[in-house]
Design an enzyme around this catalytic site. Structure first.
Site, PDB file in Angstrom:
ATOM      1  CG  HIS A   6      18.838 -40.239  -6.854  1.00 51.49           C
ATOM      2  ND1 HIS A   6      19.756 -39.058  -6.581  1.00 51.49           N
ATOM      3  CD2 HIS A   6      19.241 -41.230  -5.655  1.00 51.49           C
ATOM      4  CE1 HIS A   6      20.287 -39.388  -5.579  1.00 51.49           C
ATOM      5  NE2 HIS A   6      20.147 -40.418  -5.048  1.00 51.49           N
ATOM      6  CG  ASP A  34      19.676 -42.499 -12.600  1.00 47.88           C
ATOM      7  OD1 ASP A  34      20.738 -42.909 -12.869  1.00 47.88           O
ATOM      8  OD2 ASP A  34      19.257 -41.569 -11.673  1.00 47.88           O
ATOM      9  CD  GLN A  76      20.060 -47.997  -6.883  1.00 51.08           C
ATOM     10  OE1 GLN A  76      20.066 -49.197  -6.786  1.00 51.08           O
ATOM     11  NE2 GLN A  76      20.455 -46.824  -6.203  1.00 51.08           N
ATOM     12  CE  LYS A 131      23.896 -45.162  -6.200  1.00 48.21           C
ATOM     13  NZ  LYS A 131      23.560 -45.203  -4.678  1.00 48.21           N
ATOM     14  CB  CYS A 136      18.645 -38.819  -2.468  1.00 52.81           C
ATOM     15  SG  CYS A 136      19.837 -38.621  -1.422  1.00 52.81           S
TER      16      CYS A 136
HETATM   17  N1  PMP Z   1      20.257 -42.057  -9.507  1.00 56.91           N
HETATM   18  C1  PMP Z   1      19.781 -43.053  -8.837  1.00 56.91           C
HETATM   19  C2  PMP Z   1      18.575 -43.993  -9.133  1.00 56.91           C
HETATM   20  C3  PMP Z   1      20.360 -43.445  -7.550  1.00 56.91           C
HETATM   21  O1  PMP Z   1      20.146 -44.383  -6.703  1.00 56.91           O
HETATM   22  C4  PMP Z   1      21.940 -42.747  -7.197  1.00 56.91           C
HETATM   23  C5  PMP Z   1      22.550 -42.856  -6.038  1.00 56.91           C
HETATM   24  N2  PMP Z   1      21.661 -43.436  -4.927  1.00 56.91           N
HETATM   25  C6  PMP Z   1      22.105 -41.775  -8.031  1.00 56.91           C
HETATM   26  C7  PMP Z   1      21.271 -41.293  -9.104  1.00 56.91           C
HETATM   27  C8  PMP Z   1      23.289 -40.698  -7.485  1.00 56.91           C
HETATM   28  O2  PMP Z   1      24.339 -41.755  -7.703  1.00 56.91           O
HETATM   29  P1  PMP Z   1      25.679 -41.183  -7.318  1.00 56.91           P
HETATM   30  O3  PMP Z   1      25.558 -40.736  -5.820  1.00 56.91           O
HETATM   31  O4  PMP Z   1      26.653 -42.270  -7.176  1.00 56.91           O
HETATM   32  O5  PMP Z   1      26.330 -40.102  -8.260  1.00 56.91           O
END
Ligand code: PMP
Length: 420
Positions: A137, A214, A217, A240, A378
């Site tokens: 991401h 990270d 998910q 999430k 993203c």
């Molecule tokens: N890492 C991953 C794999 C994500 O899916 C996301 C959110 N789509 C993020 C990081 C960032 O999370 P946040 O927007 O809640 O900070």
């Protein structure tokens, strides 16, 4: 030929889950969109919230609202207890040794930025390398790019294969004694790929690197066991995992967190302030400058209770079955190609349809009351890897059903009919 999706094997012991009971706990799922009961397939962007989380936040504001840590009065004690109680829940949920290692942040993005700025930046210099993968991401790419710009270090990205799985040999080749940090997504939001994170941690440690995972998910889908993973940093986003937005957790090993300077300065992160010099609070306060998201933490605590009551292993087993069903349903649609068919996958179905732009698909599905996400999610390097501008992503959660996936497949057939 399209390769078959083999999903992660669920634990055999997990008893079945009562999805009607689960759904009844989520008020938003009763909503109608376009005259039909909503089919919410965008949980990778954010999950819906159970009543218990909504009530926990309301109850906090109704009965206990006050600032934390600073007051001697009753309400301040209650707010502090609720806030620190949520930290205890996060500790137990992640399998951490110590609540002080669980730093409340706004979400995974802030967690990664904190590590990039307070851990990596002071340590890195020219010749040092940070290793990520192509499936990250943006939140696990850009903070490292910034740290590289600031220090002269170099960012490397391990490639992925046509199924969206990490190419292990290439990953290993990119690891060297120059690698200071390995930062890898536990499960990809764009592809669903679940990475071999234990192996990644061992390989990273083998060259003396520090490893961040990270887990944005993962928290609502698969069990997290920090001692078993052995990583140095792990980060999750509350929204999430059925909690509110604007709250998340960065977990770090105490020795790392203690060695890091504060990132932001302000109230709550100090021990004593004077113009001659300021000393900093102990963990976790050192990294929680300013009034925190107290109600968010309380809501996250309730979300963790929901996950614990439901059982993450049962959720994993249920979603595994759902993902297999959805994979079968979508694979049967003519002209549809799944993007992300790795052997180990979690609850994401990304796809493209011959001759139709993903945004058109998303718009038509919306008219049917089906919420999916379209775009690059993203994760633009993933799109570049597959030579696509965008995909449609249906992402699953514990409250989804086979009927939701039938509705999705039916909606896509309708798109095909309109574009014929
Ligand atoms: N890492 C991953 C794999 C994500 O899916 C996301 C959110 N789509 C993020 C990081 C960032 O999370 P946040 O927007 O809640 O900070």
């Amino acid at each position: 030929m399209r390769s078959a999706v083999r999903t992660s094997t669920p634990p055999p012991s997990a008893p079945p889950l009562d999805v009607d009971r689960i759904r009844a706990q989520f008020p938003l799922l009763a909503r109608e969109v376009a005259g039909r009961r909503i089919v919410y397939l965008d949980s990778a962007a954010t999950t819906q919230k159970p009543q218990s989380v909504i009530e926990a936040v309301c109850d906090f504001y109704r009965h206990h609202n006050s600032n934390v840590h600073r007051g001697v009065h009753r309400l301040s004690h209650e707010a502090t207890e609720a806030y620190e109680g949520a930290r205890e829940k996060a500790k137990a949920f992640l399998g951490a040794a110590d609540p002080a290692e669980c730093i409340f942040v706004r979400g995974a993005t802030e967690g990664i930025n904190l590590v990039a700025q307070a851990f990596a930046r002071p340590r890195l210099g020219p010749g040092d390398e940070i290793l990520v993968t192509v499936m990250e991401h943006h939140s696990n790419i850009v903070p490292w790019q910034l740290a590289c710009e600031q220090t002269g270090a170099t960012l490397r990205a391990a490639p992925i294969d046509d199924d969206g799985a990490l190419i292990w040999d290439e990953f290993e080749k990119l690891l060297s004694e120059r690698t200071r940090i390995v930062a890898v997504v536990h499960a990809s939001n764009a592809l669903g790929t679940v990475n071999p994170v234990k192996r990644i941690v061992e390989a990273g440690h083998g060259v003396g690197a520090v490893v961040l995972l990270d887990g944005a998910q993962v928290a609502a889908h698969l069990p997290i066991d920090l001692p078993d993973l052995g990583c140095d940093f792990y980060t999750v986003s509350g929204h999430k995992m059925f909690g509110p937005t604007g709250i998340g957790v960065l977990w770090g090993k105490r020795e790392h967190l203690e060695s890091m300077p504060p990132w932001m300065g302000g109230g709550d992160m100090i021990e004593r302030v004077s113009f001659e010099g300021t000393t900093y609070a102990d963990l976790p306060g050192k990294f929680e400058a300013g009034t925190p998201n107290i109600a968010g933490a309380v809501g996250l605590g309730a979300a963790i209770d929901f996950l614990a009551d439901t059982g993450v292993e049962r959720i994993a087993a249920y979603e595994h079955e759902l993902l297999e069903y959805g994979t079968g349903r979508l694979s049967a649609v003519e002209g549809l190609r799944l993007v992300g068919t790795a052997p180990e996958k979690s609850a994401v179905l990304s796809f493209v349809l011959d001759g139709v732009h993903p945004h058109d698909i998303g718009t038509i599905l919306d008219h049917e009351g089906i919420a999916v996400r379209t775009g690059h999610h993203c994760a633009q390097p993933v799109m570049d890897r597959f030579g696509l501008p965008a995909t449609v992503r249906a992402s699953l959660s514990v409250y989804n059903t086979r009927e939701d996936l039938d509705a999705l497949a039916g909606g896509i057939e309708e798109v095909r009919r309109l574009f014929r």
